[in-house]
Design an enzyme around this catalytic site. Structure first.
Site: not given
Lengths: 252, 252
Positions: A52, A110
């Site tokens: 994003d 992540y």
């Protein structure tokens, strides 16, 4: 024709995310135009993930096909010269012609960084989320461990994702403190839309003593987004890297 | 009237350094205008150091006098609201009315960060200096130790400084590695113009095997700038902090 896999690091601050959008700066857009310009071919990279807006990466993955005679491991040096300094190809390698980074099993990691002090640190403001007040990272780690395994992560996802199933596997999750930074690392076979940022928001509530670590089990089971914490901001998130089976990618 | 000491952190990327310059963005300029606006007084801070353009700080020090009734330790909360997000007051405290941060003895620590890998890391590009190829941080540490003590640091300074003497004392210097970052920390009673950046450039040559660690002794003794290494770029440098004697600063 050969297929090249790039490992890419970027500072997502100036970009509207990975995925190409007309008229907007995106990582995919920059890579496509620089590769096309450099190789004199119409190059379209296939990314392993679409991060994003504002999310960073140390180990994003993309592949592209080229007629170039440049050896696979030399692309990084050549391409970096023409890229803006907030995007760097960390390594490049020739892979199997049929290797598709979204269609083979992988482990994806992540990392989410929280800056936990009275005031934010200016030199870390673009790469951490500032949380004021005491955060108990040991409780956060304990809570996170309940997420390990194959689960339906509906409670930890935002509407708007394109996934066919809400079941994912988390192989590992840990929360550690390095001085004023609390670092959440999550490794899974894939993540739903905003999943790591919602896990982070939920673990922050645990670290603040607002939610008991075991409460995570109930949130998972209820599959109710409203029981989980807020979506933590993009700037703290970094796509750390991928692991693929060697025989899935090895060329020749 | 009371005198307030601020501890300030900033990201120096967007600034032409600490010292106020007409028409240029500077840390001192931003602090003076925000403090004056907030307190409705003509505030002029006195900084303990004047960092160069692009240099960062975690623990810069400045004092100012005010008629305000705000308690000393509350200024940080109040002032941060009006500051740009690349400058933050980390703490504030009332100090002796005669405390002048450039006129009392202090220990000052600078940190220089090198990113040592094949390619620079985008998310660290504004806060580290990228050095390609092997750097032996143990040799760098060994070389640095020769600088400890009171010496004439002419060889490690650029022309253009305003110092009356080129003699300084380095209390401690260390070089450590944290993964891909090599961190040089130097504590001294003061530093000549570009001194830490020239020490860094010289230690890099040691780390690369171009200069023997003991060669530092001769460079110091010869007092010849041309024998030392290059001036490492500003972005890797961070003013980490100060120590003053408590009785020099304690108010009341």
């Amino acid at each position: 024709m050969k297929r090249i896999m790039l490992t890419i690091a970027y500072d997502g601050t100036a970009y509207k995310g990975w995925q190409i959008q007309p008229g907007e700066p995106t990582i995919e857009g920059v890579l496509n135009s620089e590769l096309s310009r450099f190789l004199h071919e119409d190059i379209r990279v296939i990314g392993a993930s679409r991060t994003d807006a504002g999310v960073h990466a140390r180990g994003a993955i993309a592949v592209f096909d080229t007629e170039s005679s440049i050896p696979g491991d030399k692309f990084s040096f050549a391409i970096n010269k023409g890229l803006p300094d907030d995007i760097r190809i960390i390594s490049s390698v020739q892979v199997r012609d049929d290797f598709h980074p979204r269609k083979v099993p992988c482990r994806k990691t992540y990392e989410y960084r929280i800056y936990n002090d009275t005031f934010p640190m200016p030199t870390r403001r673009l790469y951490t989320y500032h949380v004021y007040g005491k955060l108990d990272e040991k409780l956060m780690d304990l809570a996170g461990k309940h997420l390990i395994g194959e689960h339906d992560f509906t409670a930890f996802s935002s509407v708007g994702g394109q996934a066919l199933t809400t079941v994912r596997t988390i192989f590992d999750i840990s929360v550690i403190r390095e001085d004023r930074e609390v670092i959440i690392s999550v490794t899974g076979n894939g993540f739903l839309y905003n999943m790591v940022r919602i896990i982070t928001g939920t673990l922050i509530e645990v670290g603040q003593g607002k939610t008991e670590p075991d409460e995570i089990i109930r949130i998972l089971e209820e599959k109710d987004r409203s029981l989980a914490g807020q979506t933590a901001p993009a700037c703290g998130l970094c796509l750390a890297g991928y692991t693929f089976d060697d025989d899935m990618i090895a060329a020749g």
